[in-house]
Every structure is written in structure tokens, then in C-alpha cells.
Design an enzyme around this catalytic site. Sequence first.
Site, short mmCIF file in Angstrom:
data_model
loop_
_atom_site.label_atom_id
_atom_site.label_comp_id
_atom_site.label_asym_id
_atom_site.label_seq_id
_atom_site.Cartn_x
_atom_site.Cartn_y
_atom_site.Cartn_z
N ASN A 244 0.87 -1.18 0.00
CA ASN A 244 0.00 0.00 0.00
C ASN A 244 0.91 1.23 0.00
OD1 ASN A 244 -1.79 2.05 0.47
ND2 ASN A 244 -2.47 1.32 2.48
N LYS B 257 0.14 4.24 -0.26
CA LYS B 257 -0.50 5.41 0.38
C LYS B 257 -0.27 6.68 -0.46
CE LYS B 257 -0.24 3.08 4.79
NZ LYS B 257 -0.19 3.17 6.23
N HIS C 258 -9.50 1.07 5.00
CA HIS C 258 -8.24 1.30 5.69
C HIS C 258 -8.49 2.27 6.85
CE1 HIS C 258 -4.15 2.43 6.55
NE2 HIS C 258 -3.77 1.36 5.88
N GLU D 233 -7.00 4.67 7.74
CA GLU D 233 -6.77 6.07 7.35
C GLU D 233 -7.95 6.61 6.53
OE1 GLU D 233 -2.88 5.42 5.68
OE2 GLU D 233 -2.07 5.10 7.68
N GLU E 83 -5.44 -4.97 10.50
CA GLU E 83 -4.48 -3.88 10.67
C GLU E 83 -4.79 -3.15 11.98
OE1 GLU E 83 -2.51 -2.80 6.62
OE2 GLU E 83 -3.91 -1.27 7.28
N GLY F 216 2.37 2.34 10.83
CA GLY F 216 3.32 3.45 10.68
C GLY F 216 4.02 3.83 11.97
N SER G 93 3.34 -2.06 10.39
CA SER G 93 4.78 -2.10 10.66
C SER G 93 5.45 -3.41 10.25
CB SER G 93 5.07 -1.78 12.13
OG SER G 93 4.66 -0.45 12.43
P1 13P Z 1 2.99 0.44 7.71
O1 13P Z 1 3.51 -0.85 7.13
O2 13P Z 1 3.70 1.65 7.23
O3 13P Z 1 2.86 0.37 9.20
O4 13P Z 1 1.49 0.61 7.14
C1 13P Z 1 0.63 -0.48 7.20
C2 13P Z 1 -0.57 -0.17 6.43
O5 13P Z 1 -1.32 0.73 6.78
C3 13P Z 1 -0.81 -0.93 5.20
O6 13P Z 1 -2.07 -0.68 4.68
#
Ligand code: 13P
Length: 268
Positions: free
Chosen positions: A9, A11, A95, A97, A180, A186, A226
Amino acid sequence: MRTPLIAGNWKMNLTVPEGVALAEQIRQRFGVQEDVEVAVCPAFTALYSVGQALRGSTIKLGAQNVFWKEKGAYTGHIAPAMLSSLHCEYVILGHSETRGRFGQSEIEAELLGYFSETNASLKKKLEAILPYGLRPVLCVGETLAERESQKTDAVIQQQLSETLQAMEPDELRDLVVAYEPVWAIGTGQVCEADEANRVCGLIRSTLAHMHHTELSEVVRVLYGGSVKASNANSLLKQPEIDGALVGGASLDPEEFLQIIHAARTRKG
Ligand code: 13P
């Protein structure tokens, strides 16, 4: 036997030339491998060009979101048909986010105004993409406050039941669910492999209970939060974890390829 899926992803990262360069590096070094499925999910702006860079390879293209309407006056939104015309195969839905959670249990009104995705709107998105053959990667996960107040299992069960209720097992055969935990995204704070395995098992048993045992055995359940080359082995060898949804580490071809390698060798 479920084929593991490693999805990157990206982002809100990478311009079009940067995305194409990364896709080309992954493509060259990944080659053709059948024991693992790999997908990358660039920003909307790079979908077409990254798709072109991956043409003829087995690496799949995914989008990070979609709107449920077919077309119309919805400025700034992207319809399912637009994604399928770019040969997208996967769509990330829900997600944390895009749910506007950002690790918080109480969400600031200002952020909610921008994101505010709910289980009900996710259900509409899910139903809208299936006729186009787009495969949902449905994200679920609890915030830190929810975990600390022992609500993890209830939050995940509610996310699944409100989004997937009244759907037929046949409609959900291509579903991928990603666990997740919001607090692990992150932050560098990965969920312990045993606990990630337990929650992925809970997701599978919830699907079995809601829909069908047979469906729960084919649906892939990924872990995200992560994931890095250094922790991929311990996560991916867990029996209930069928792959990873990788954020930051998917922007580094070396890290991403090592995670793919961990998925390939997980039963070895
Ligand atoms: P990170 O791997 O940066 O923690 O992000 C995970 C994520 O949100 C994947 O969709």
C-alpha cells in the site's frame, strides 16, 4: 491451500515517474513466481502508468479506495468501472486512514469531515465493486484505546458483521481481509506474531459463523502494521496469516522483496 498475498500500500507517496521506477525494480527482481501473489496499490494518479509498467508480469495492481456510485456529479471520486478499465484487480476498503481513525478512538470532527468512512459506506463500496470483478481487501482493526479496554475482538466482529451482513458466500469468494491494528500502522510497533495470529483466526471463525466454513477456508486473511523484512518471517509463518499488507516497507524494493521471500518460504 491458500496462496499467500503480499500487497504494497503505497499510500500518498510517489509521483508517477517514481512509482513507475519502483514498479520496474520490483518486476525485474520478482521475476515470475507462482507460490506467492504480489500486488502494489499506488495512488490513483499513478495507477495507469504503474499498470503499464507491470503489463505482462504476474504482479497485480490495486487501488487504495473507490466510491460506490457508477458515475455522476461526485467531484474527486473514482468509480469501480474506472478502476476495472485500468485492469486493477484489488481495491483496499476500510483502511483505518480512510475510516478517519488515525489511531484515535475519539475522532476529531475536522478529520471525520474529510474521511468518515463507516461500516455502512464500506458495505456499499463492497457491493459496488464485485460486479466488476474487483477483489476487496477489507481492512479491520482496533485502536489502542479499544485494545486497552479489551474491546479488540468485539470491534473486529462488528466491523465484519456490519460490512458483510446479508451477503452470500459466493459473492465473497474473492474477499481478502486485512487485520491492521490501528496502533501498529506506521508506528514501528508491530503486533506480536502470536496475537496477530489469534486475531486473524478470530476473523476466519467470524466469517465461518456468519457465512460458511468453506468460505472462511478460502478467504485470505493478511496482517498489516509495521511489517518489515526483519519481522516478516515470524508473522508469515503463523498458520492463520496468509500474507501481509505492507505500507512504508513497500516503498523500498529491497525490503519489499525480502517480505515476499519470507512469504514464499514460510512453510519451509
Ligand atoms: P505500515 O507498514 O507503514 O505500518 O502501514 C501499514 C498499512 O497501513 C498498510 O495498509
